[in-house]
Scaffold this motif. Sequence first.
Motif, PDB file in Angstrom:
ATOM      1  N   HIS A   1       0.840  -0.968  -0.519  1.00 36.76           N
ATOM      2  CA  HIS A   1      -0.235  -0.191  -0.331  1.00 36.76           C
ATOM      3  C   HIS A   1       0.833   1.177   0.061  1.00 36.76           C
ATOM      4  O   HIS A   1       2.151   1.578   0.357  1.00 36.76           O
ATOM      5  N   GLU A   2       1.163   2.159  -0.413  1.00 35.98           N
ATOM      6  CA  GLU A   2       1.282   3.306  -0.846  1.00 35.98           C
ATOM      7  C   GLU A   2       1.195   4.347   0.883  1.00 35.98           C
ATOM      8  O   GLU A   2       2.046   5.083   0.557  1.00 35.98           O
ATOM      9  N   ASP A   3       0.375   3.607   1.597  1.00 36.41           N
ATOM     10  CA  ASP A   3       0.598   4.443   2.766  1.00 36.41           C
ATOM     11  C   ASP A   3       1.640   4.789   3.279  1.00 36.41           C
ATOM     12  O   ASP A   3       2.799   3.233   3.147  1.00 36.41           O
ATOM     13  N   GLU A   4       2.573   5.683   3.898  1.00 38.69           N
ATOM     14  CA  GLU A   4       3.573   5.297   4.198  1.00 38.69           C
ATOM     15  C   GLU A   4       3.772   4.974   5.576  1.00 38.69           C
ATOM     16  O   GLU A   4       5.191   4.036   6.006  1.00 38.69           O
ATOM     17  N   ILE A   5       2.832   4.144   6.908  1.00 43.88           N
ATOM     18  CA  ILE A   5       3.537   2.939   7.051  1.00 43.88           C
ATOM     19  C   ILE A   5       4.154   1.509   6.538  1.00 43.88           C
ATOM     20  O   ILE A   5       4.394   1.066   7.477  1.00 43.88           O
ATOM     21  N   ALA A   6       2.852   1.922   5.899  1.00 45.47           N
ATOM     22  CA  ALA A   6       3.194  -0.007   5.174  1.00 45.47           C
ATOM     23  C   ALA A   6       5.168  -0.399   4.795  1.00 45.47           C
ATOM     24  O   ALA A   6       5.665  -1.438   4.888  1.00 45.47           O
ATOM     25  N   LEU A   7       5.848   0.670   4.894  1.00 41.51           N
ATOM     26  CA  LEU A   7       6.598   0.837   4.448  1.00 41.51           C
ATOM     27  C   LEU A   7       7.774   0.189   5.591  1.00 41.51           C
ATOM     28  O   LEU A   7       9.129  -0.331   5.662  1.00 41.51           O
ATOM     29  N   GLN A   8       7.320   0.056   6.387  1.00 40.02           N
ATOM     30  CA  GLN A   8       7.485  -0.477   7.731  1.00 40.02           C
ATOM     31  C   GLN A   8       7.813  -1.832   7.636  1.00 40.02           C
ATOM     32  O   GLN A   8       8.489  -2.575   8.766  1.00 40.02           O
ATOM     33  N   THR A   9       6.722  -2.476   6.814  1.00 37.87           N
ATOM     34  CA  THR A   9       6.959  -3.863   6.229  1.00 37.87           C
ATOM     35  C   THR A   9       8.308  -4.166   4.753  1.00 37.87           C
ATOM     36  O   THR A   9       8.415  -5.415   5.300  1.00 37.87           O
ATOM     37  N   ILE A  10       8.788  -3.495   5.527  1.00 41.04           N
ATOM     38  CA  ILE A  10       9.991  -3.988   4.631  1.00 41.04           C
ATOM     39  C   ILE A  10      11.525  -3.903   5.210  1.00 41.04           C
ATOM     40  O   ILE A  10      11.842  -2.536   5.747  1.00 41.04           O
ATOM     41  N   PRO A  11      12.376  -4.735   5.362  1.00 45.51           N
ATOM     42  CA  PRO A  11      13.197  -5.034   5.934  1.00 45.51           C
ATOM     43  C   PRO A  11      14.180  -4.021   5.489  1.00 45.51           C
ATOM     44  O   PRO A  11      14.449  -4.548   4.330  1.00 45.51           O
TER      45      PRO A  11
END
Length: 237
Positions: free
Chosen positions: A14-24
Motif C-alpha cells: 500500500h502507498e501508505d507511509e506506514i506500509a514501509l515498516q514491512t520492508i526489512p
Amino acid sequence: MQTATVYLIPIILHEDEIALQTIPSYIINAVKQCSVLYAENERTARRFLKKIWKEIDIDSYAWHTIHKAETEVQQSFKADIAQHKTIGIMSEAGCPGIADPGQTLIHVAQQMQAKVVPLVGPNSIILALMASGMNGQCFQFVGYLPVDAHERKKKIIELENESIKKNCTQIFIETPYRNNQLVNDILTTAKPETQLCIAVDITASTECIQTKKIKDWKKGKIELHKRQAIFLLYGAG
C-alpha cells in the motif's frame, strides 16, 4: 563456478507511509548489488526504491518491464543471466512470483541454474490468512473469480463445497472497482454458516481484517469500492 544471482525484491502492499515498516532494511543491500531490475510496473518500482533508499541513483540500473514476461523480455533476462549479472525482480506489490508475472522469469532462472534468492517482505495472501482465524493447514489461492455474474456465483458455490469437503480455506481477489459486486454475490450465494473474511488495505493505517459468518455480514452495509481487498471463504460442514 561463476553464476548469476537473482534477488526477489518485495514491494509495499500500500502507498501508505506506514506500509514501509514491512520492508526489512536488508532489502537495500540486495538492491545495491543489482545492476539490472525487472519490474512488473517500473513507475511503481522506481517510486518504492526512492522511498526506501533516498540516495539511490535510479537511472544507473538497466530497467525492464515484465508485463506478462513476453518472449522479448525473457530473451533479455536469459542474456543477463548468461553474463552472470546480479538481477532484481520486483512485483507491482508484495512478493515476486506469488500471483505475479515474475514467476515466469524465476522459472527461467531456475532452468539456467542461476542462484535465486527470495527476500522477506509482505504478502497479502499470507497476511490475510494469518489474521482470518481460518484453516492455515489446508488452503488454496484461486486468484480472480469469473467476471460474468452467473459464472462467478457458480464458482463461489464450487469453492464453498470444496472448502467443506476438504476442510480447506479458499482465498481469492477481485479488481477493486468490482469488490462490491463480488461481496454481494458471496452474500446471496454462500450458506448462512459459511465464514467470510474480508481483508482490506493490508499493512496500511486503514487496514481492516474481519471474519464473520455470512448471516452476520448481511446485517450491515459493506462498502469496498476501489479499495485493495482480499477475500477468504471457509465452509461449515
